[in-house]
Design a protein around this motif. Structure first.
Motif: not given
Length: 199
Positions: A64, A70, A92, A95, A106
């Motif tokens: 991410g 992603v 992000v 995950m 995510s």
């Protein structure tokens, strides 16, 4: 770490003396820790990586990014399943793969949690955690998803992404089908049909 406890998936980049979070991680590497060698590596194809994940079946890698991107990679070839997808509006921060490696979660600092189909790298569903800017998300044994906010919220949330169970819950809660007016307001592009089971 990979499932063999020998290989690791890592993000890398040039050091930046202005601080940890400003280090541009633009590359990835699959590393054999016992032999001390890079098995394969490549570019992330987006600005700055923030989180890496390795599926428990050893088939998939995911990364991410700072801007919400992603990418899912085939661990055997290093090739992306598809080009990176901007799934979040902020970076992000978490995950997690499902135990069978077919799904990916995510989560980002914008409060969104996204469920992915790994084989196609496509978004299956998305939710926004209430009252939180950042959350962790994990798969539960029954397929539901546990979302735990990091800050300012003592609650945890359970998300059930199964559409059939969602409809069943909504029908039980409402005790009836949608009226034609409610259907038109929400599903105008679909012809009206009864949704709830009838005895």
């Amino acid at each position: 770490m990979g499932p063999d406890n020998r290989t690791a998936f890592a993000l890398s980049g040039a050091p930046n003396l202005t601080g940890l979070w400003n280090d541009p991680a633009r590359h990835w590497a699959l590393v054999d820790l016992e032999e001390g060698r890079v098995v394969r590596d490549g570019d992330l194809s987006f600005g700055n990586g923030t989180f890496a994940a390795y599926s428990s079946d050893g088939r998939w890698l995911a990364a991410g990014g700072y801007d919400g991107d992603v990418v899912i990679l085939d661990a055997n070839t290093g090739k992306p399943v598809r080009t990176p997808v901007r799934a979040h509006r902020d970076f992000v921060a978490w995950m997690a793969f499902s135990p069978d490696g077919t799904r990916l979660l995510s989560a980002a600092t914008d409060g969104t949690v996204v469920l992915w189909d790994v084989a196609t790298a496509s978004i299956v569903a998305r939710v926004t955690a209430p009252y939180s800017s950042m959350s962790s998300a994990e798969f539960m044994p029954d397929g539901r998803i546990l979302i735990a906010p990091w800050h300012d919220d003592p609650a945890v949330f359970v998300w059930d992404p199964d559409a059939d169970r969602t409809v069943e819950f909504a029908c039980r809660a409402a005790g009836r089908d949608l009226t034609r007016q409610e259907w038109e307001a929400n599903f105008a592009h679909e012809p009206y049909r009864a949704t709830c089971p009838h005895e």
